[in-house]
Design an enzyme around this catalytic site. Structure first.
Site, PDB file in Angstrom:
ATOM      1  N   ASP A  89      12.826  53.759  26.522  1.00  0.00           N
ATOM      2  CA  ASP A  89      13.167  55.110  26.070  1.00  0.00           C
ATOM      3  C   ASP A  89      12.094  56.140  26.403  1.00  0.00           C
ATOM      4  O   ASP A  89      12.407  57.313  26.626  1.00  0.00           O
ATOM      5  CB  ASP A  89      13.383  55.122  24.550  1.00  0.00           C
ATOM      6  CG  ASP A  89      14.478  54.180  24.105  1.00  0.00           C
ATOM      7  OD1 ASP A  89      15.400  53.913  24.899  1.00  0.00           O
ATOM      8  OD2 ASP A  89      14.417  53.701  22.953  1.00  0.00           O
ATOM      9  N   HIS A 114       1.196  62.805  18.834  1.00  0.00           N
ATOM     10  CA  HIS A 114       1.403  64.244  19.051  1.00  0.00           C
ATOM     11  C   HIS A 114       2.295  64.481  20.269  1.00  0.00           C
ATOM     12  O   HIS A 114       3.280  65.233  20.200  1.00  0.00           O
ATOM     13  CB  HIS A 114       0.034  64.915  19.237  1.00  0.00           C
ATOM     14  CG  HIS A 114       0.098  66.384  19.533  1.00  0.00           C
ATOM     15  ND1 HIS A 114      -0.298  67.349  18.625  1.00  0.00           N
ATOM     16  CD2 HIS A 114       0.506  67.068  20.638  1.00  0.00           C
ATOM     17  CE1 HIS A 114      -0.134  68.552  19.163  1.00  0.00           C
ATOM     18  NE2 HIS A 114       0.347  68.407  20.394  1.00  0.00           N
ATOM     19  N   GLU A 115       1.961  63.823  21.386  1.00  0.00           N
ATOM     20  CA  GLU A 115       2.752  64.043  22.604  1.00  0.00           C
ATOM     21  C   GLU A 115       4.160  63.475  22.461  1.00  0.00           C
ATOM     22  O   GLU A 115       5.127  64.072  22.935  1.00  0.00           O
ATOM     23  CB  GLU A 115       2.036  63.445  23.812  1.00  0.00           C
ATOM     24  CG  GLU A 115       0.643  64.020  24.075  1.00  0.00           C
ATOM     25  CD  GLU A 115       0.611  65.536  24.168  1.00  0.00           C
ATOM     26  OE1 GLU A 115       1.644  66.154  24.492  1.00  0.00           O
ATOM     27  OE2 GLU A 115      -0.459  66.115  23.906  1.00  0.00           O
ATOM     28  N   ASN A 133      19.668  52.918  19.593  1.00  0.00           N
ATOM     29  CA  ASN A 133      19.850  51.541  20.035  1.00  0.00           C
ATOM     30  C   ASN A 133      18.866  50.630  19.323  1.00  0.00           C
ATOM     31  O   ASN A 133      17.706  50.518  19.709  1.00  0.00           O
ATOM     32  CB  ASN A 133      19.650  51.428  21.547  1.00  0.00           C
ATOM     33  CG  ASN A 133      20.679  52.234  22.320  1.00  0.00           C
ATOM     34  OD1 ASN A 133      21.746  52.538  21.801  1.00  0.00           O
ATOM     35  ND2 ASN A 133      20.353  52.579  23.548  1.00  0.00           N
ATOM     36  N   VAL A 162      16.092  37.502   8.851  1.00  0.00           N
ATOM     37  CA  VAL A 162      15.874  37.515   7.408  1.00  0.00           C
ATOM     38  C   VAL A 162      16.850  38.514   6.799  1.00  0.00           C
ATOM     39  O   VAL A 162      16.806  39.699   7.115  1.00  0.00           O
ATOM     40  CB  VAL A 162      14.426  37.908   7.048  1.00  0.00           C
ATOM     41  CG1 VAL A 162      14.264  38.000   5.535  1.00  0.00           C
ATOM     42  CG2 VAL A 162      13.432  36.918   7.632  1.00  0.00           C
ATOM     43  N   ASN A 203      15.951  42.614   5.320  1.00  0.00           N
ATOM     44  CA  ASN A 203      14.852  43.377   5.942  1.00  0.00           C
ATOM     45  C   ASN A 203      15.332  44.664   6.615  1.00  0.00           C
ATOM     46  O   ASN A 203      14.566  45.329   7.305  1.00  0.00           O
ATOM     47  CB  ASN A 203      14.089  42.512   6.945  1.00  0.00           C
ATOM     48  CG  ASN A 203      14.947  42.070   8.132  1.00  0.00           C
ATOM     49  OD1 ASN A 203      16.132  42.403   8.211  1.00  0.00           O
ATOM     50  ND2 ASN A 203      14.360  41.316   9.033  1.00  0.00           N
ATOM     51  N   LEU A 232      17.188  45.084   9.110  1.00  0.00           N
ATOM     52  CA  LEU A 232      17.381  44.964  10.556  1.00  0.00           C
ATOM     53  C   LEU A 232      18.593  44.081  10.801  1.00  0.00           C
ATOM     54  O   LEU A 232      18.691  42.980  10.251  1.00  0.00           O
ATOM     55  CB  LEU A 232      16.148  44.344  11.223  1.00  0.00           C
ATOM     56  CG  LEU A 232      14.884  45.199  11.254  1.00  0.00           C
ATOM     57  CD1 LEU A 232      13.725  44.380  11.797  1.00  0.00           C
ATOM     58  CD2 LEU A 232      15.095  46.434  12.107  1.00  0.00           C
ATOM     59  N   GLU A 235      24.299  38.296  11.148  1.00  0.00           N
ATOM     60  CA  GLU A 235      24.516  39.282  10.097  1.00  0.00           C
ATOM     61  C   GLU A 235      25.574  40.301  10.525  1.00  0.00           C
ATOM     62  O   GLU A 235      25.635  40.687  11.686  1.00  0.00           O
ATOM     63  CB  GLU A 235      23.214  40.024   9.772  1.00  0.00           C
ATOM     64  CG  GLU A 235      22.111  39.134   9.253  1.00  0.00           C
ATOM     65  CD  GLU A 235      20.818  39.902   8.990  1.00  0.00           C
ATOM     66  OE1 GLU A 235      19.962  39.367   8.280  1.00  0.00           O
ATOM     67  OE2 GLU A 235      20.684  41.041   9.496  1.00  0.00           O
TER      68      GLU A 235
END
Length: 620
Positions: free
Chosen positions: A286, A335-336, A393, A405, A408, A410, A415
């Site tokens: 990305d 910052h950038e 994504n 797990v 969490n 995620l 799942e």
């Protein structure tokens, strides 16, 4: 009753005041020697891993006991994390090291709600922590058979130089197009769902050849430093609901891949082009940042493209390795990346609860890891208007380093949803105990999920961002918004001042503004006639390495000519020419050169011919 074994690795805490010492972080004028005591709670008979998921250390600061709680940053790497370097003859060498049992942690100080910590526990404790509003650094003292560490305030590190360190970004991405505060906008449910969704930046760090030689060809030392910096970056973006995951580290160990220059704008363009034509073809990601030893002109230490996250050409930043202190580098890199995410520089009225915030134009001598209220507003505004898709994504379940797990937050293999622990879950569509959808639910999250059901087909889930974008609609069969669609090449844009080309609307005027600032304008036709001359920098295209001058009808498809419109100065025909990258400053492909015509390979051709193919349209 569960029996536990308390494992104490170092029993003593002996504070000692020192006056001056040289550490990796620099020369420290006032420090305290401590011997952290590690206490790990393990079930009886359990095997202790090399680096536990959670650890606790106790030591004293200024005579007061401190308890440091650490949790492994399991979201620092992706499963397919790779490292690339080059042999002396230029051969690319890519490896996929195992990074599951790494040693990089986030944490907090017990009984200090405002505390934070970013720590490497690879060889002792190295990093920083915030205690009672003060930023402290901790470094292991490299003494034989000793657990001694130095703890010191950042302000006690001898400054490397007194010169100001500033960001090279000068333009607000919405300077000419102000909109209401994001908090005042009436958001659609789809927009709100997009804002609420977790964001993930798949991040690549590239080190130039100078960085490689600076660290005496020691790849392990380079990697350790980058991991520590990105670990801190990751922590800084958590309050914005963003995870920064390092997916690749590339080190130019043989030579630079393009000519490096102290002109930050030129280096930024060169890196942008190299990423688009080389790196992206090898590693999907990305965002990428280049770290260099080059001392950029003036006070500039970094530069990035505004509001460009997910853009295949512009989602980049360049950073000067200006400090030995990892915290300073992490703040600069964050910052950038903040600019890539639509954040402008802070104004005087912006606040974050610290003396300086991440998006301050000049790097403070008392750096903060906090984004200001202005930065958060800019970020929300950018998300609402641009909706960059790539950061939605989530890493594939098979790409997540840690074992699956439930709880969490995620979504991992096996799942259907994951809304956190049963205590914290507030999603009625998801059973927190099983990570399965509740009975009757079709979905739990997503911009096309409404009250646990797929949104009706035809509902808009992604607004058109500009003239070359198209609104996208829910299918009624999925919780996710379909792949982003764009107008065909050749579609008129910007009030017929341009034609869409590969999702953008390139115009001569916007290219002049990019190079010469907001007052710039396209030069007169008489200036463009210079492209008919056969010299080093004015031409239309190259054939077999030879520069071909422009035919009269093609003069606006060669070198770009602009008027700078500087107050009190006469306009002259101005161009950009860089010997190290001659493509910089050429008119971009797809730019409108006449009514009904666009630039294609140095020719001004009919728009219908330029984009015609067996399917009706194709790219130039």
């Amino acid at each position: 009753m569960i029996q536990v074994l308390l494992v104490t690795l170092c029993l003593a805490v002996f504070p000692y005041q020192g006056s001056s010492i040289i550490l990796e972080s620099g020369n420290v004028n006032d420090y305290e020697v401590v011997y952290p005591r590690k206490v790990t709670v393990l079930p009886k008979g359990a095997v202790q891993p090399k680096y536990e998921d959670a650890m606790q250390y106790e030591f004293k600061v200024n005579g007061e006991p401190v308890v440091l709680h650490l949790e492994k940053n399991k979201q620092l790497f992706s499963k397919d994390y790779s490292e690339t370097h080059y042999s002396p003859d230029g051969r690319e060498i890519t490896t996929y090291p195992l990074v599951e049992d790494h040693c990089y942690y986030h944490g907090r100080i017990e009984n200090d709600a405002d505390s934070t910590a970013s720590i490497s526990a690879c060889n002792g404790l190295k990093g920083h922590f915030k205690l009672q509003g003060e930023m402290y650094l901790i470094d292991p003292l490299k003494l034989p058979d000793s657990e001694a560490h130095a703890v010191f305030k950042y302000e006690n590190v001898e400054k490397e130089d007194e010169a100001p360190k500033m960001c090279g970004v000068t333009q607000n991405w919405e300077s000419y197009e102000p909109i209401k505060k994001a908090s005042q906008l009436n958001l659609t449910p789809e927009q709100q769902a997009y804002l609420d969704a977790k964001k993930y930046v798949e991040f690549v760090v590239v080190l130039d050849h100078g960085m490689y030689t600076k660290y005496k060809d020691n790849l392990d030392k380079i990697k350790t430093r980058i991991f520590e910096i990105v670990n801190t970056m990751n922590e800084m973006f958590i309050p914005l609901n963003i995870r920064v995951a390092l997916i690749c580290l590339e080190i130019w160990s043989d030579k630079d891949k393009f000519n490096m220059t102290s002109a930050a704008n030129v280096t930024s363009i060169s890196f942008r082009n190299w990423r688009a034509t080389d790196l992206l073809k090898r590693k999907s990601h990305d965002n990428a940042q280049l770290l260099t030893v080059i001392d950029f002109d003036g006070p500039t230490i970094g530069k990035a493209y505004m509001a460009s996250m997910c853009d295949p050409k512009r989602s980049v930043g360049i950073i000067q390795d200006h400090s030995t202190i990892n915290l300073m580098m992490a703040v600069t890199m964050a910052h950038e990346m903040g600019h890539n995410l639509g954040m402008d520089h802070d104004e005087k009225y912006c606040t974050c609860g610290a003396k300086s915030c991440v998006m301050a134009k000049a790097l403070s001598r008392q750096p903060s890891k906090l984004f200001s209220n202005c930065s958060q507003e800019d970020y929300r505004k950018y998300l609402i208007k641009r909706r960059p898709k790539c950061i939605l994504n989530e890493p594939n379940g098979t790409d997540i380093v840690s074992p699956p797990v439930c709880g969490n937050e995620l979504l991992e293999v096996g799942e259907e949803c994951d809304c956190g622990s049963p205590t914290n879950c507030q999603n009625p569509c998801c059973d927190a105990a099983t990570c399965k959808l509740t009975p009757g639910s079709q979905c739990a999250d997503g911009v096309c999920c409404d009250q646990c059901r797929f949104t009706r087909a035809g509902t808009e889930c992604r607004q058109a961002k500009d003239d070359c974008d198209m609104a996208d609609l829910c299918t009624g069969q999925s919780a996710e918004c379909p792949t982003d669609r764009f107008q065909r090449n050749g579609h008129p844009c910007l009030n017929d001042n341009g034609y869409c080309y590969n999702r953008t609307c390139p115009t001569l005027k916007n290219q002049c503004i990019y190079f010469f600032g907001p007052n710039a304008a396209v030069a007169k036709d008489s200036c463009f006639k210079g492209n008919q001359k056969s010299n080093n920098h004015t031409y239309c295209r190259k054939e077999n390495g030879k520069k071909i001058p422009c035919a009269p009808q093609d003069i606006k498809c060669g070198r770009l000519y602009c008027f700078r419109n500087l107050p009190g100065k006469k306009n002259i025909c101005s161009v950009i020419y860089t010997p190290t990258d001659e493509d910089i400053g050429m008119v971009l492909p797809g730019t409108k050169c006449e009514d009904g015509k666009v630039c294609s390979n140095g020719h001004c051709v009919d728009v219908n011919i330029a984009y015609k193919s067996t399917t009706g349209f194709s790219q130039i």
